[in-house]
Design an enzyme around this catalytic site. Sequence first.
Site, PDB file in Angstrom:
ATOM      1  N   HIS A  78       0.821  -1.221   0.000  1.00 36.55           N
ATOM      2  CA  HIS A  78       0.000   0.000   0.000  1.00 36.55           C
ATOM      3  C   HIS A  78       0.850   1.264   0.000  1.00 36.55           C
ATOM      4  O   HIS A  78       0.544   2.224  -0.717  1.00 36.55           O
ATOM      5  CB  HIS A  78      -0.946  -0.001   1.203  1.00 36.55           C
ATOM      6  CG  HIS A  78      -1.935  -1.124   1.183  1.00 36.55           C
ATOM      7  ND1 HIS A  78      -2.763  -1.419   2.243  1.00 36.55           N
ATOM      8  CD2 HIS A  78      -2.228  -2.040   0.225  1.00 36.55           C
ATOM      9  CE1 HIS A  78      -3.518  -2.457   1.940  1.00 36.55           C
ATOM     10  NE2 HIS A  78      -3.205  -2.859   0.723  1.00 36.55           N
ATOM     11  N   HIS A 260      -8.858  -1.895  -5.689  1.00 36.65           N
ATOM     12  CA  HIS A 260      -7.826  -2.219  -4.703  1.00 36.65           C
ATOM     13  C   HIS A 260      -6.839  -3.243  -5.271  1.00 36.65           C
ATOM     14  O   HIS A 260      -5.639  -3.170  -4.987  1.00 36.65           O
ATOM     15  CB  HIS A 260      -8.437  -2.757  -3.416  1.00 36.65           C
ATOM     16  CG  HIS A 260      -7.401  -2.977  -2.349  1.00 36.65           C
ATOM     17  ND1 HIS A 260      -6.875  -1.945  -1.603  1.00 36.65           N
ATOM     18  CD2 HIS A 260      -6.735  -4.093  -1.960  1.00 36.65           C
ATOM     19  CE1 HIS A 260      -5.948  -2.417  -0.789  1.00 36.65           C
ATOM     20  NE2 HIS A 260      -5.842  -3.724  -0.992  1.00 36.65           N
ATOM     21  N   ASP A 264      -2.827  -2.866  -5.516  1.00 35.98           N
ATOM     22  CA  ASP A 264      -1.849  -3.888  -5.129  1.00 35.98           C
ATOM     23  C   ASP A 264      -0.863  -4.186  -6.255  1.00 35.98           C
ATOM     24  O   ASP A 264       0.331  -4.390  -6.019  1.00 35.98           O
ATOM     25  CB  ASP A 264      -2.562  -5.186  -4.731  1.00 35.98           C
ATOM     26  CG  ASP A 264      -3.181  -5.127  -3.343  1.00 35.98           C
ATOM     27  OD1 ASP A 264      -2.820  -4.225  -2.566  1.00 35.98           O
ATOM     28  OD2 ASP A 264      -4.019  -6.004  -3.032  1.00 35.98           O
ATOM     29  N   HIS A 287      -1.024 -11.213  -4.776  1.00 35.79           N
ATOM     30  CA  HIS A 287       0.363 -10.883  -4.435  1.00 35.79           C
ATOM     31  C   HIS A 287       1.353 -11.921  -4.971  1.00 35.79           C
ATOM     32  O   HIS A 287       2.469 -11.570  -5.356  1.00 35.79           O
ATOM     33  CB  HIS A 287       0.513 -10.745  -2.924  1.00 35.79           C
ATOM     34  CG  HIS A 287      -0.259  -9.597  -2.362  1.00 35.79           C
ATOM     35  ND1 HIS A 287      -0.068  -8.300  -2.790  1.00 35.79           N
ATOM     36  CD2 HIS A 287      -1.232  -9.543  -1.416  1.00 35.79           C
ATOM     37  CE1 HIS A 287      -0.885  -7.504  -2.138  1.00 35.79           C
ATOM     38  NE2 HIS A 287      -1.603  -8.223  -1.298  1.00 35.79           N
ATOM     39  N   HIS A 365      52.154 -11.758 -22.996  1.00 39.82           N
ATOM     40  CA  HIS A 365      50.903 -12.438 -22.680  1.00 39.82           C
ATOM     41  C   HIS A 365      50.381 -13.148 -23.923  1.00 39.82           C
ATOM     42  O   HIS A 365      49.778 -12.553 -24.795  1.00 39.82           O
ATOM     43  CB  HIS A 365      49.862 -11.420 -22.169  1.00 39.82           C
ATOM     44  CG  HIS A 365      48.681 -12.080 -21.489  1.00 39.82           C
ATOM     45  ND1 HIS A 365      47.485 -12.276 -22.105  1.00 39.82           N
ATOM     46  CD2 HIS A 365      48.555 -12.612 -20.238  1.00 39.82           C
ATOM     47  CE1 HIS A 365      46.641 -12.867 -21.267  1.00 39.82           C
ATOM     48  NE2 HIS A 365      47.285 -13.086 -20.124  1.00 39.82           N
TER      49      HIS A 365
END
Length: 461
Positions: A78, A260, A264, A287, A365
């Site tokens: 929230h 709502h 979320d 969720h 190298h």
Amino acid sequence: MVKQKTILNEVSLEGVGLHTGQQVKMTLKPAPINNGFSFVRVDLEGSPVIEADATYVVNTQRGTNLEKKGVKVQTTEHVLAALVGCDLDNVIIELNASEPPIMDGSSKFFVEAVEKAGVVEQDAERQEYIVKEVISYTDEKTGSEIILMPSDSYQVTTMVDFGTKVLGTQNATLKSLSDFKEEISDARTFSFLHELETLLDHGLIKGGDLNNAIVYVDKEISANTMEKLKVAFEKDDINVTPNGILDNLVLNHPNEAARHKLLDVIGDLALVGIRIRGKVIANKPGHLVNTQFAKKLSKIIANEQKNTIPEYNINQEPLMDINQIMAMLPHRPPFLLVDKILEMSDSHVIGLKNVTMNEPFFVGHFPGAPVMPGVLTIEAMAQAGGILVLSSVPDPENYITLFMKIDKVRFRHPVLPGDTLLFKLELLSPIRRGICHMQAYAYANGKMVTEAELMAQIVKK
């Protein structure tokens, strides 16, 4: 260029945690650039920090819960939704308990707190993930699905079907974050009676009352359940309204449940850690599916960022040529390993090195099959990063840069004579006390050849 934003002043709210029942004080504080959203448990020793990051999600039962090194924060969605809805990028959220206050079960009071604190632009560009193709995630067990598709702005649509007479199919849409306050922020959390009984039996909503959650009555209430509800909500009497809601609570919107769920989704997708430019369509969101999608999207974004090769025009004058670089860096040939700085801001730098056969390291190298030593690629990236950190002081010629840490090094492809190395370094945290923590990448021939996390500090000569 859209700038990052934080709040101007700190602001506090007090209330009760929905599931813990603990009184809690939450303080929102301004945060530096590139901080994102982070929780700080000031009630614990050392005030540990938990970043709002999908990788820290450990549980999604009745909320999105994060844990880092044994430290937990519960029901984060929230407040995170409010921060995104207020168009913020960087905020520190201090808590003296494990759970933010539930307030009325929505984001309304958090939005009002942000407005009270004020919003300020910061001197850094906002990072944004631009969706170029459809990305989806499906939970085969529940049938829940989230789809992210290209769009000119961040939009969210939720479609829910609870399969009950009291609350059937609902939809909600947010076309612009600027509408979040009026259309979404006051949508309160909800529960069905059958869920409520289980939660009460397990002591999981100690902070609940009829003012911070809508309870839909989807079954006949027995006398025993009615007594439990009276005790839990400290009410002498509880009624069921004709629209099937406990205690005459008036809905803010006919489709408040779907709104709502949209709230979320926004809060959970904040855990991706970067602003999204795309349209989210969530069918039966929750969720678990929200955070699983956030984890998937985070991995996709991280992989794309690694493999996004900087583009440059070879005919364009560089930001810094070799003479300007030598005026800032103390290194000299044969150990000066950066030829040009192409681009730089307060939080990133892009450099270049042309690798030629007459480099002194090729003498010994692998003379028969010359390959640039990986440690020198790391050193070259660090020198580019040194330019970034030295640019933060007014007299860089009086400083040298020293390594503090090298971590997460990956050598993916060899660097050969004739290659043009491009370096991209980005701050992982703001420069403090001359300490620079960077994510570094090196590219050649259209591929990433080396990556590492580097930490260095500038010190006076």
